[in-house]
Design a protein around this motif. Structure first.
Motif, PDB file in Angstrom:
ATOM      1  N   TRP A   1      53.538  35.636  34.614  1.00 43.94           N
ATOM      2  CA  TRP A   1      52.700  35.879  35.790  1.00 43.94           C
ATOM      3  C   TRP A   1      53.286  35.232  37.049  1.00 43.94           C
ATOM      4  O   TRP A   1      53.957  34.199  36.973  1.00 43.94           O
TER       5      TRP A   1
ATOM      6  N   TYR B   1      46.072  32.939  42.479  1.00 46.80           N
ATOM      7  CA  TYR B   1      47.009  33.511  41.511  1.00 46.80           C
ATOM      8  C   TYR B   1      46.357  33.695  40.142  1.00 46.80           C
ATOM      9  O   TYR B   1      46.696  34.638  39.409  1.00 46.80           O
TER      10      TYR B   1
ATOM     11  N   ARG C   1      44.460  36.815  40.563  1.00 45.45           N
ATOM     12  CA  ARG C   1      45.397  37.940  40.556  1.00 45.45           C
ATOM     13  C   ARG C   1      45.732  38.356  39.121  1.00 45.45           C
ATOM     14  O   ARG C   1      45.717  39.546  38.789  1.00 45.45           O
TER      15      ARG C   1
ATOM     16  N   ARG D   1      45.002  41.959  37.569  1.00 41.72           N
ATOM     17  CA  ARG D   1      46.103  42.811  37.098  1.00 41.72           C
ATOM     18  C   ARG D   1      45.892  43.194  35.632  1.00 41.72           C
ATOM     19  O   ARG D   1      46.251  44.310  35.216  1.00 41.72           O
TER      20      ARG D   1
ATOM     21  N   LYS E   1      41.199  37.077  48.187  1.00 42.70           N
ATOM     22  CA  LYS E   1      42.618  36.728  48.301  1.00 42.70           C
ATOM     23  C   LYS E   1      43.351  37.036  46.998  1.00 42.70           C
ATOM     24  O   LYS E   1      44.463  37.588  47.005  1.00 42.70           O
ATOM     25  N   GLY E   2      42.723  36.699  45.877  1.00 44.97           N
ATOM     26  CA  GLY E   2      43.339  36.998  44.584  1.00 44.97           C
ATOM     27  C   GLY E   2      43.441  38.486  44.342  1.00 44.97           C
ATOM     28  O   GLY E   2      44.459  38.982  43.832  1.00 44.97           O
ATOM     29  N   LEU E   3      42.402  39.237  44.709  1.00 47.71           N
ATOM     30  CA  LEU E   3      42.437  40.693  44.533  1.00 47.71           C
ATOM     31  C   LEU E   3      43.510  41.321  45.415  1.00 47.71           C
ATOM     32  O   LEU E   3      44.190  42.268  45.001  1.00 47.71           O
TER      33      LEU E   3
ATOM     34  N   LEU F   1      46.308  39.935  46.278  1.00 48.39           N
ATOM     35  CA  LEU F   1      47.584  39.689  45.609  1.00 48.39           C
ATOM     36  C   LEU F   1      47.807  40.670  44.465  1.00 48.39           C
ATOM     37  O   LEU F   1      48.944  40.985  44.115  1.00 48.39           O
ATOM     38  N   ALA F   2      46.704  41.166  43.899  1.00 48.35           N
ATOM     39  CA  ALA F   2      46.793  42.149  42.807  1.00 48.35           C
ATOM     40  C   ALA F   2      46.917  43.571  43.331  1.00 48.35           C
ATOM     41  O   ALA F   2      47.062  44.513  42.546  1.00 48.35           O
TER      42      ALA F   2
END
Length: 226
Positions: free
Chosen positions: A21, A43, A46, A50, A137-139, A141-142
């Motif tokens: 990852w 992260y 993310r 994912r 923010k995590g989404l 990044l995904a």
């Protein structure tokens, strides 16, 4: 209070080591031999997102029942209880068809999994560990972001209704145009009572003009000219 393992590891879905990852803690700093450790919550989110996208794209899993059935198999979990919990928090029935490429769907499922894996959390609303911005923010990044609002549009929300000159069109601006609309409507009513078809048309035209004036002022405000 000691934080749950997933929160300490920034691994909100409690994913195990194995996949390379993005955002993993460098090997020399890892302290958990079983579960991944990420450099930040974004992260970890993310990786969770994912995984959900892969479930859909590779395996065709598009319902809460299907997704959680693979995420938390019965050999290790009370899968039925997990499905009920996610369905209850998201508001989706277990067999509703979802789209993990949709911001609304994947955010709802992601937040529900984070809560189930890590408990209610420290935030009173929505009883989770992270605010909406961290999850977003995590989404992002995904590869999944909120729908973009059309340029120049002013959303109808509690905040914009009371906005000042620094924000969207507020009550004061709306009040400026209401008298014009009201006057035109009163004039139109007088024409309509006469029974004249011609005057009726004039009255309707006046109302249309007043509405156009109001619309034009709204557009000028949105463009920053008011």
């Amino acid at each position: 209070m000691k934080k749950p393992r997933g929160i300490r590891n920034h691994n909100l879905g409690n994913l195990r080591w194995g996949d390379p990852w993005q955002g993993l803690v460098p090997e020399k700093w890892r302290t958990d031999k079983t579960f991944c450790q990420f450099v930040s919550a974004a992260y970890g989110i993310r990786a969770l997102a994912r995984t959900l996208i892969t479930y859909q794209d590779k395996y065709g899993l598009r319902t809460v029942r299907q997704i959680i059935g693979r995420w938390a198999p019965e050999s290790e979990n009370d899968t039925a209880a997990y499905i009920r919990a996610v369905a209850a928090q998201t508001g989706y029935a277990p067999d509703d068809r979802l789209d993990m490429q949709s911001y609304r769907d994947i955010k709802a499922v992601t937040e529900a999994i984070i809560r189930h894996e890590n408990g209610r959390g420290v935030l009173s609303t929505p009883n989770t560990w992270y605010d909406s911005q961290t999850v977003d923010k995590g989404l992002a990044l995904a590869g999944v972001e909120p729908p973009k609002r059309a340029a120049g549009s002013v959303p109808i929300t509690r905040e914009t209704i009371g906005a000042t000159a620094t924000g969207g069109m507020g009550i004061a601006q709306i009040a400026d145009v209401l008298p014009q609309v009201s006057d035109a409507i009163n004039q139109a009513n007088g024409h309509l009572s006469s029974g004249s078809a011609v005057r009726m048309g004039i009255g309707i035209t006046l109302v249309a003009i007043a509405i156009f004036i109001a619309w034009a002022q709204v557009r000028r405000h949105q463009a920053g000219t008011l």
